[in-house]
Motif scaffolding. Sequence first.
Motif: not given
Length: 68
Positions: A15, A19, A22
């Motif tokens: 993540l 992140k 994205l």
Amino acid sequence: MAFLGLRKWPTPARLLVLKPMLPFIAASGLTFYLVGALQDMGVKSETYAKDPKNPYAAQIAHESKSHH
């Protein structure tokens, strides 16, 4: 154990890597979709639908006959 004086660093969670990327992934998907849609609209436009150089001319002619 160090390799050439470099020590091991913990691998960040997925993540933490995903992140910040994205927005770029979303923009890439949107761009890919919109360019494909514009290409499809251009190929099927009246100007190029009957052009012999159009690789989709036979498919477009078949679709137009089935709609009428």
